[in-house]
Design a protein around this motif. Structure first.
Motif, PDB file in Angstrom:
ATOM      1  N   GLU A 188       0.827  -1.205   0.000  1.00  0.00           N
ATOM      2  CA  GLU A 188       0.000   0.000   0.000  1.00  0.00           C
ATOM      3  C   GLU A 188       0.864   1.257   0.000  1.00  0.00           C
ATOM      4  OE1 GLU A 188      -2.513  -0.453   3.383  1.00  0.00           O
ATOM      5  OE2 GLU A 188      -3.780  -1.991   2.447  1.00  0.00           O
ATOM      6  N   GLN A 189       1.908   1.266   0.822  1.00  0.00           N
ATOM      7  CA  GLN A 189       2.818   2.417   0.883  1.00  0.00           C
ATOM      8  C   GLN A 189       3.570   2.590  -0.432  1.00  0.00           C
ATOM      9  OE1 GLN A 189       5.294   1.503   4.267  1.00  0.00           O
ATOM     10  NE2 GLN A 189       3.524   1.433   5.652  1.00  0.00           N
ATOM     11  N   ALA A 190       3.972   1.478  -1.040  1.00  0.00           N
ATOM     12  CA  ALA A 190       4.750   1.550  -2.269  1.00  0.00           C
ATOM     13  C   ALA A 190       3.957   2.171  -3.410  1.00  0.00           C
ATOM     14  CB  ALA A 190       5.236   0.160  -2.669  1.00  0.00           C
ATOM     15  N   ARG A 191       2.674   1.856  -3.479  1.00  0.00           N
ATOM     16  CA  ARG A 191       1.892   2.377  -4.613  1.00  0.00           C
ATOM     17  C   ARG A 191       1.355   3.779  -4.386  1.00  0.00           C
ATOM     18  NH1 ARG A 191      -2.472  -1.163  -2.665  1.00  0.00           N
ATOM     19  NH2 ARG A 191      -4.309   0.119  -2.232  1.00  0.00           N
ATOM     20  N   SER A 192       1.369   4.249  -3.136  1.00  0.00           N
ATOM     21  CA  SER A 192       0.723   5.530  -2.821  1.00  0.00           C
ATOM     22  C   SER A 192       1.274   6.724  -3.613  1.00  0.00           C
ATOM     23  CB  SER A 192       0.779   5.810  -1.317  1.00  0.00           C
ATOM     24  OG  SER A 192       2.118   5.906  -0.867  1.00  0.00           O
ATOM     25  N   PRO A 193       2.615   6.808  -3.886  1.00  0.00           N
ATOM     26  CA  PRO A 193       3.088   7.957  -4.659  1.00  0.00           C
ATOM     27  C   PRO A 193       3.035   7.741  -6.176  1.00  0.00           C
ATOM     28  CG  PRO A 193       4.975   6.725  -3.872  1.00  0.00           C
ATOM     29  CD  PRO A 193       3.746   6.009  -3.371  1.00  0.00           C
ATOM     30  N   LEU A 194       2.569   6.573  -6.616  1.00  0.00           N
ATOM     31  CA  LEU A 194       2.631   6.235  -8.033  1.00  0.00           C
ATOM     32  C   LEU A 194       1.321   6.558  -8.748  1.00  0.00           C
ATOM     33  CD1 LEU A 194       4.293   2.692  -7.804  1.00  0.00           C
ATOM     34  CD2 LEU A 194       5.427   4.852  -8.376  1.00  0.00           C
ATOM     35  N   PRO A 195       1.398   7.016  -9.988  1.00  0.00           N
ATOM     36  CA  PRO A 195       0.168   7.138 -10.793  1.00  0.00           C
ATOM     37  C   PRO A 195      -0.331   5.755 -11.182  1.00  0.00           C
ATOM     38  CG  PRO A 195       2.099   7.608 -12.145  1.00  0.00           C
ATOM     39  CD  PRO A 195       2.601   7.440 -10.737  1.00  0.00           C
ATOM     40  N   SER A 196      -1.617   5.644 -11.441  1.00  0.00           N
ATOM     41  CA  SER A 196      -2.185   4.335 -11.766  1.00  0.00           C
ATOM     42  C   SER A 196      -1.643   3.772 -13.078  1.00  0.00           C
ATOM     43  CB  SER A 196      -3.710   4.421 -11.842  1.00  0.00           C
ATOM     44  OG  SER A 196      -4.104   5.325 -12.863  1.00  0.00           O
ATOM     45  N   THR A 197      -1.015   4.628 -13.885  1.00  0.00           N
ATOM     46  CA  THR A 197      -0.444   4.173 -15.155  1.00  0.00           C
ATOM     47  C   THR A 197       0.945   3.567 -14.995  1.00  0.00           C
ATOM     48  OG1 THR A 197       0.346   6.442 -15.499  1.00  0.00           O
ATOM     49  CG2 THR A 197      -1.740   5.828 -16.551  1.00  0.00           C
TER      50      THR A 197
END
Length: 305
Positions: A188-197
């Motif tokens: 969850e933390q890893a994806r939080s700063p990432l755009p969905s693309t």
């Protein structure tokens, strides 16, 4: 003659400039091999890194580049099936040699720790002292993050791989529930700063779904975790490229989650129908005759029962 050969022409063979040309060619060959799976390119890259390294004896930052590059080449050879155990151990030795000391102080140290941890996870996947390698991987990835910014790509890579290592430890019944909840937090933390693309966004969703299926299988909030896993696989599958294996894996895993929800009496007919459709779609993603293709056929039968 390649462009690197031309660039080296006329340069003193013992010079730093000559060595830099060797490294550039090695990096190019490594990148090409990662795309094509060409083993000769990887062996040539390794030879070039080794040839360049002694010329950087007074330039430790460039020597480190050679060690990291060679380690990555050994890791890729192992991933492609060439002597996985010995080659992963060679990679680990190169990554360890690339560090400036026991504690990380910069990006190069962090990368060496992350790369070594990935190699150790790969050894564990092959059944080689799995608990030892996974525990070391978790510790190394935690140390690597201490010198990285939370938005840095390497920080995110460390989080994802620590999550993977913790899920693998759970598979070995080592503090399974605790490790799985920690893995969920890391994804969850890893994806939080990432755009969905971003490719890693979908990967985090898929990995979180897998961790939730493990929790559900252990009886930990089973209905909630099967339902959440199904939703995560559905979202991740839509983000992966249409003909990718990961899209197929998400379809198959969502089908399994929905079949388990049906077993719990949750929207039985709806979930079973959806599971059959997913297994059929997943089957088309995998090469005929592959293990994943066969598993999808078996799952269709179970969903009809």
């Amino acid at each position: 003659m390649c462009s690197s050969d031309l660039a080296r022409t006329g340069l003193p063979r013992g010079s730093v400039d000559y060595a830099a040309c060797l490294v550039n060619e090695a990096n190019l060959r490594l990148s090409q091999a990662e795309e094509t799976g060409a083993l000769p390119e990887l062996h040539r890259a390794i030879a070039l890194y080794r040839q360049a390294r002694p010329r950087f004896s007074k330039h430790p930052e460039y020597e480190r580049i050679c060690l990291l590059g060679e380690g990555n080449a050994w890791t890729t050879l192992a991933e492609l099936g060439e002597a996985p155990g010995p080659n992963l151990k060679k990679a680990i030795a190169r990554f360890a040699a690339a560090r400036s000391g026991d504690e990380p102080v910069d990006l190069g140290d962090a990368r060496s720790l992350i790369n070594e941890a990935v190699a150790r996870i790969a050894l564990a996947d092959r059944g080689m002292q799995p608990e030892q390698h996974l525990a070391l991987a978790v510790e190394m990835l935690g140390r690597a993050r201490t010198v990285l910014d939370e938005s840095d790509a390497e920080y995110i890579r460390a989080q994802i791989n620590e999550g993977n290592a913790r899920c693998a430890l759970a598979d070995l019944n080592r503090d399974a529930i605790e490790n799985l909840w920690q893995a969920l937090a890391l994804y969850e933390q890893a994806r939080s700063p990432l755009p969905s693309t971003h490719p890693d966004f979908a990967l985090c969703l898929m990995n979180e779904g897998a961790a939730r299926t493990q929790l559900a299988s252990l009886g930990e909030a089973s209905q909630e975790n099967w339902a959440r896993a199904a939703a995560l696989f559905e979202t991740a599958g839509a983000l992966f490229p249409r003909r990718s294996l990961n899209r197929g894996r998400c379809m198959s895993n969502e089908g399994a989650a929905r079949r388990n929800l049906a077993d719990l009496g949750i929207h039985v007919e709806q979930n079973l129908q959806r599971a059959v459709l997913l297994y059929r779609s997943a089957r088309r993603q995998f090469p005929a005759g592959s293990l994943s293709h066969a598993r999808s056929l078996m799952k269709i039968g179970r969903a009809h029962v």
